[in-house]
Design a protein around this motif. Structure first.
Motif, PDB file in Angstrom:
ATOM      1  N   GLU A  88      43.056  39.214  -3.908  1.00  0.00           N
ATOM      2  CA  GLU A  88      43.349  40.627  -4.165  1.00  0.00           C
ATOM      3  C   GLU A  88      43.496  41.400  -2.857  1.00  0.00           C
ATOM      4  O   GLU A  88      44.397  42.236  -2.719  1.00  0.00           O
ATOM      5  CB  GLU A  88      42.225  41.232  -5.006  1.00  0.00           C
ATOM      6  N   ALA A  89      42.602  41.119  -1.883  1.00  0.00           N
ATOM      7  CA  ALA A  89      42.704  41.805  -0.595  1.00  0.00           C
ATOM      8  C   ALA A  89      44.009  41.457   0.103  1.00  0.00           C
ATOM      9  O   ALA A  89      44.684  42.333   0.672  1.00  0.00           O
ATOM     10  CB  ALA A  89      41.507  41.435   0.287  1.00  0.00           C
ATOM     11  N   GLU A  91      46.777  40.506  -1.322  1.00  0.00           N
ATOM     12  CA  GLU A  91      47.881  41.131  -2.039  1.00  0.00           C
ATOM     13  C   GLU A  91      47.987  42.623  -1.694  1.00  0.00           C
ATOM     14  O   GLU A  91      49.089  43.159  -1.510  1.00  0.00           O
ATOM     15  CB  GLU A  91      47.685  40.944  -3.542  1.00  0.00           C
ATOM     16  N   ARG A  92      46.832  43.306  -1.617  1.00  0.00           N
ATOM     17  CA  ARG A  92      46.865  44.721  -1.236  1.00  0.00           C
ATOM     18  C   ARG A  92      47.431  44.909   0.168  1.00  0.00           C
ATOM     19  O   ARG A  92      48.229  45.823   0.417  1.00  0.00           O
ATOM     20  CB  ARG A  92      45.449  45.301  -1.324  1.00  0.00           C
ATOM     21  N   GLN A  93      47.002  44.056   1.084  1.00  0.00           N
ATOM     22  CA  GLN A  93      47.521  44.154   2.440  1.00  0.00           C
ATOM     23  C   GLN A  93      49.021  43.864   2.486  1.00  0.00           C
ATOM     24  O   GLN A  93      49.775  44.516   3.217  1.00  0.00           O
ATOM     25  CB  GLN A  93      46.753  43.189   3.348  1.00  0.00           C
ATOM     26  N   GLN A  95      51.210  44.329   0.031  1.00  0.00           N
ATOM     27  CA  GLN A  95      51.899  45.470  -0.540  1.00  0.00           C
ATOM     28  C   GLN A  95      51.920  46.650   0.424  1.00  0.00           C
ATOM     29  O   GLN A  95      52.945  47.348   0.554  1.00  0.00           O
ATOM     30  CB  GLN A  95      51.234  45.869  -1.857  1.00  0.00           C
ATOM     31  N   GLN A  96      50.783  46.873   1.093  1.00  0.00           N
ATOM     32  CA  GLN A  96      50.736  47.969   2.052  1.00  0.00           C
ATOM     33  C   GLN A  96      51.718  47.734   3.198  1.00  0.00           C
ATOM     34  O   GLN A  96      52.417  48.665   3.635  1.00  0.00           O
ATOM     35  CB  GLN A  96      49.316  48.106   2.610  1.00  0.00           C
TER      36      GLN A  96
END
Length: 259
Positions: A88-89, A91-93, A95-96
């Motif tokens: 999840e981390a 994926e967030r990075q 996307q960011q």
């Protein structure tokens, strides 16, 4: 008259001998009964100890197996949770980073469109400077993403190390308790063997009892040595488990002094 008294004395002597023989026989039979009863009691006690030791060993094995299963389950759940959190981390990075790159691309496109309309010389220089700034910003963003990923990995490793220390402390404590029980059990067996030496009636029985006592005393000494080592290992594991990680290092493993 003298012959009559002599015969009577002979008869009395024979009766006393017979009575003494009978008393000796009765005494030997009573001693044999007592010896047999003592042997039966000793055999019953030995059987009871064997049954108790087997039950304790079975219960200990079951507890160890249940603990192993529980630890394996907890470890699997922890690994799965950490993999999900890491994914999840990441994926967030990602996307960011994608949004940041998209924003930078849009800004560059707007700047190019504006330059295409005006095309003054000084504007070309400004555009070049802006492009350089955008590249620098992209590099900074990528570095921040990499730092965040490294911090997340270090935090996950710290959690794994902590869990491993807890497991090692628990295993060491179980081994220490098992060693202490073994010492106590051997102490009871040594006491029984000493009693058997005292109860021995023949030299063969005494030799066998002394041999058994020597074996148990050696086993007891070995068990005491193992118990001391297990206790030291448990204390060491507890000390390692007691090492705390500061909140600053938990939040930012890359901080000074947290490596």
């Amino acid at each position: 008259m003298a012959q009559t008294e002599k015969r009577e004395n002979s008869v009395l002597f024979s009766l006393r001998e017979l009575r003494q023989i009978e008393e000796n026989r009765v005494s030997e039979e009573e001693q044999a009964v007592r010896n047999a009863e003592q042997a039966r009691i000793a055999a019953a006690q030995a059987e009871e100890r064997r049954i108790r030791e087997e039950a304790e060993g079975k219960a200990r094995t079951e507890r160890e197996e249940q603990l192993r299963i529980e630890q394996a389950r907890e470890g699997a759940e922890r690994e799965a949770r950490m993999r999900v959190e890491s994914a999840e981390a990441s994926e967030r990075q990602r996307q960011q980073a994608a949004l940041e790159q998209q924003r930078l691309a849009q800004e560059m496109e707007l700047r190019r469109a504006h330059v295409a309309k005006t095309r003054p010389t000084w504007m070309l220089a400004v555009t070049a400077i802006a492009v350089i700034g955008v590249v620098i910003a992209a590099v900074v963003v990528v570095n921040k993403i990499n730092d965040a990923q490294t911090a997340s990995e270090k935090q996950a490793q710290a959690e794994r190390d902590r869990d491993d220390a807890i497991k090692e402390a628990r295993d060491a404590q179980d081994k220490a308790e098992a060693a202490a029980k073994e010492v106590a059990n051997l102490g009871g067996q040594v006491k029984d063997a000493q009693n058997a030496v005292e109860r021995a009636n023949t030299q063969a029985e005494r030799d066998a009892a002394n041999q058994r006592l020597a074996q148990l005393q050696k086993a007891q000494a070995d068990a005491q040595h193992r118990a001391a080592e297990a206790a030291a290992a448990a204390a060491h594991a507890q000390r390692i488990q007691g090492i705390k990680v500061s909140a600053e290092c938990q939040n930012n493993p890359l901080a000074k002094g947290c490596q």
